[in-house]
Scaffold this motif. Structure first.
Motif, mmCIF file in Angstrom:
data_model
loop_
_atom_site.group_PDB
_atom_site.id
_atom_site.type_symbol
_atom_site.label_atom_id
_atom_site.label_comp_id
_atom_site.label_asym_id
_atom_site.label_seq_id
_atom_site.Cartn_x
_atom_site.Cartn_y
_atom_site.Cartn_z
ATOM 1 N N LEU A 2 13.579 72.536 29.236
ATOM 2 C CA LEU A 2 14.716 71.667 28.937
ATOM 3 C C LEU A 2 14.788 70.572 30.004
ATOM 4 C CD1 LEU A 2 17.338 70.978 27.371
ATOM 5 C CD2 LEU A 2 18.516 72.619 28.861
ATOM 6 N N GLY B 30 24.972 76.402 24.121
ATOM 7 C CA GLY B 30 24.761 75.669 25.370
ATOM 8 C C GLY B 30 23.373 75.051 25.381
ATOM 9 N N ASP B 31 23.315 73.714 25.271
ATOM 10 C CA ASP B 31 22.018 73.030 25.179
ATOM 11 C C ASP B 31 21.133 73.628 24.099
ATOM 12 O OD1 ASP B 31 22.329 72.618 28.627
ATOM 13 O OD2 ASP B 31 22.081 70.932 27.230
ATOM 14 N N TYR C 16 20.989 76.774 23.198
ATOM 15 C CA TYR C 16 20.852 78.237 23.348
ATOM 16 C C TYR C 16 22.166 78.902 22.950
ATOM 17 C CZ TYR C 16 16.621 77.260 26.064
ATOM 18 O OH TYR C 16 15.381 76.827 26.465
ATOM 19 N N HIS D 167 23.395 76.206 30.944
ATOM 20 C CA HIS D 167 23.545 75.517 29.661
ATOM 21 C C HIS D 167 24.998 75.126 29.457
ATOM 22 C CE1 HIS D 167 20.020 78.357 28.758
ATOM 23 N NE2 HIS D 167 19.551 77.199 29.163
ATOM 24 N N ARG D 168 25.213 74.060 28.733
ATOM 25 C CA ARG D 168 26.581 73.575 28.517
ATOM 26 C C ARG D 168 26.693 73.045 27.097
ATOM 27 N NH1 ARG D 168 30.890 71.260 31.477
ATOM 28 N NH2 ARG D 168 31.735 69.352 30.563
#
Ligand SMILES: CSCC[C@H](NC=O)C(=O)N[C@@H](C)C(=O)O
Length: 620
Positions: free
Chosen positions: A364, A281-282, A284, A259-260
């Motif tokens: 995702l 992150g995305d 999350y 995730h970013r």
């Protein structure tokens, strides 16, 4: 087993935890009764929570609670029928209910029903609080001091704009405030209460966001994107207004992979030696503990992956309380013992007897759009096998536009999945969570670029064998409601049905009629009536209503201070004039969000029935 929406709407949540000063109790908001109210529960030594006690008993929801530093008192913030004119209530001795003793009081503190009151901060002794209110002219938010003992409030300073207090420090002698000029432009100010001198701390600096401002042990910590597109934890020099970066979001990218995103929440221990922050992150939440003395950090691995809200350290700095949810678990309160990093769930919200194994977590995905970018999106696939022609699918568009669809627990999605609908939920350009630049990609004249992202979302769905391309509905609320109407008028051939909840139909009438205190802020996002009227008319769905081919369901709240009822009324009238199919329901006791259980049951049931009728649901 088939359930109706009402059963799903009996799933409950617990959010906004506040640890008592002695660490023995946690107060929180829960919709146990069907509407969010304040509750509290004792925390036994072994971490097992006793039975919760209800603290407020209003017919309208409580929006937030704030603990006081000195006693078992709480400040509760609520409004009337969704009008968003927040009022303050003091809940005294909320721990009194423990051990069999009953007895706490709920005292109204603010008196002006027509004004908004925005909580700021408590004095060190918890006997006074500062807040801002637009009581003077409905537009500008002035600084007020409220004394709990006398119950009286007085204006300390007249301010211009959407000011709010973010911290009260230096022994109650100085106040930090922000002016929210635009989503991407927050201005910082420091007021010396003794001299009356106020300094503009961000003067001369590039436009930036500042959030999670914490004044602890005479140091000010905050999150800002002044130095990096995706944010940094910084220390603010109150003399110069300069930021000292302590931790950049990109330093945590590897730990949060795949995730970013950007930094989101921040709590600082009362001792000033450690902090807790979340990296979004995305969508999350990745939780990190930061040693502020030795500049070290570590990721907390002992919590389920989901979405975290409301971080707070205990007074002794040894525990962290938070609320946590995931696509398959409604929000509940968790306690983290920092020495062992052991996490304990303190509340166990009711699942209405539904089997959590039937809940669906999304995948995702990222789909290509017109300018070579990839748009992140959550794809939810029903557990049941697809019909021969493929699942009907709902394209859900979040509001904001500076907002983000997260992998949180969404009872609407879980019910639609239960009824056999797939869902695609994109974070189109303009969403938060992906840095400052991405958030501004939809501003003013680029508005229709984000609508084009929806066209490419449908293109992605058309490539999925599991999806029936002829049965794609689009659904959104607030700004997302505008996106529904924009998609139905710009790309009418793509959709089999549309659901617009409290959506904008006409940018000119929306900006003319939205509440005065928010107009300037919204014009920065959308364009101003003075400079962009012709453009705003050109992109307003109201003038293209004759192009809508899909049946449309429109829902609204009569007391909406953001998107006036008139927006829904005019699009319904225009579609009907053009011979289109439209159903319209509005709720006299609701505003921008529908909070009463009966209205939630009615509105969501109508949505499900509308979709079943026009898309045929799983049976289609
Ligand atoms: C700064 S408030 C923006 C978020 C809010 N929620 C829904 O989209 C909202 O009111 N958005 C629209 C209606 C607006 O920009 O006013």
């Amino acid at each position: 087993m088939s359930y109706d929406f009402a059963r799903y709407l009996n799933i409950r949540s617990a959010i906004n935890p506040v640890l008592s000063p002695d660490g023995q109790r946690v107060a929180f908001l829960s919709d146990i009764t069907g509407i969010f109210q304040a509750w509290s529960v004792g925390i036994q030594g072994e971490g097992v929570a006793r039975w919760p006690r209800q603290l407020t008993f209003f017919s309208d929801k409580i929006w937030e609670i704030h603990g006081t530093p000195a006693a078992d008192h709480l400040l509760a913030v609520g409004d009337v029928a969704g009008n968003e004119r927040q009022q303050f209530y003091l809940i005294t001795n909320y721990g009194a209910g423990e051990g069999g003793r009953e007895g706490h009081h709920v005292i109204r503190l603010t008196q002006d029903d027509q004004a908004i009151h925005t909580f700021g901060a408590w004095s060190q002794d918890g006997r006074r609080l500062v807040y801002t209110s637009n009581a003077r002219n409905q537009v500008d938010f002035d600084l007020y001091l409220l004394d709990l003992e006398s119950g009286t409030a007085r204006c300390l300073r007249e301010w211009a704009g959407r000011r709010s207090v973010v911290a009260w420090g230096r022994g109650d002698r100085a106040i930090l405030s922000v002016d929210t000029v635009a989503t991407e432009q927050i201005e910082l100010y420091l007021l010396d209460l003794e001299s009356g001198q106020e300094r503009h701390l961000a003067a001369g600096q590039p436009h930036a966001r500042y959030s999670e401002i914490r004044w602890v042990q005479d140091q000010v910590y905050l999150l800002s994107d002044r130095l990096h597109d995706r944010g940094a934890l910084c220390r603010l020099d109150l003399a110069s207004g300069e930021l000292e970066p302590l931790l950049f979001a990109e330093e945590l990218d590897a730990a949060a992979a795949p995730h970013r995103g950007e930094l989101e929440l921040l709590a600082v221990a009362p001792q000033g030696d450690q902090a807790a922050l979340t990296y979004n992150g995305d969508g999350y939440s990745h939780l990190f503990l930061v040693d502020l003395v030795n500049r070290r950090w570590r990721r907390v691995e002992s919590l389920p992956l989901g979405v975290i809200g409301h971080l707070q350290f205990s007074r002794d700095g040894r525990r962290l309380i938070l609320d946590l949810q995931s696509p398959v678990q409604p929000p509940d309160i968790w306690l983290l013992e920092l020495e062992t990093v052991e996490a304990r769930q303190l509340t166990f919200s009711n699942l209405a007897g539904l089997d959590p194994a039937t809940f669906v977590a999304p995948e995702l995905i990222r789909y290509p759009t017109f300018d070579g970018r990839s748009i992140p999106a959550f794809f939810y696939r029903p557990r049941q096998s697809p019909p021969s022609q493929g699942y009907p699918c709902i394209l859900y568009v979040h509001g904001g536009p500076a907002g983000q669809q997260r992998p949180d627990f969404d009872v609407r999605f879980q019910y639609f999945l239960h009824r056999g609908y797939a869902l695609l939920v994109p974070n189109v350009r303009g969403s938060t969570g992906y840095g400052r630049h991405y958030m501004m990609l939809d501003d003013v004249e680029r508005r229709l670029d984000s609508v084009a992202d929806l066209k490419h979302a449908v293109a992605w769905l058309h490539q999925q064998p599991l999806i029936d391309s002829r049965r794609i509905a689009i659904y959104g609320r607030s700004y997302g409601g505008y996106m529904v109407l924009a998609a139905l008028t710009e790309y009418p051939e793509l959709f089999a049905a549309g659901i617009d909840v409290v959506g904008i139909a006409n940018w000119v009438t929306f900006l003319e009629r939205t509440s005065p205190w928010r107009r300037a802020h919204r014009e920065r996002e959308y364009g101003s009536l003075a400079e962009h009227r012709a453009f705003l008319e050109r992109i307003s769905p109201i003038h293209k209503a004759d192009r809508i081919r899909a049946p449309l369901l429109v829902l609204a709240g009569d007391n909406d201070p953001r998107v006036p009822l008139f927006e829904s009324e005019q699009i319904v009238a225009r579609v009907r004039e053009a011979g289109g199919t439209v159903e319209f329901v509005h709720y006299p006791d609701e505003g921008h969000k529908f909070s009463k259980l009966a209205n939630r049951i009615d509105s969501f049931t109508r949505m499900a029935d509308f979709l079943d009728w026009h898309l045929g649901g799983e049976a289609g």
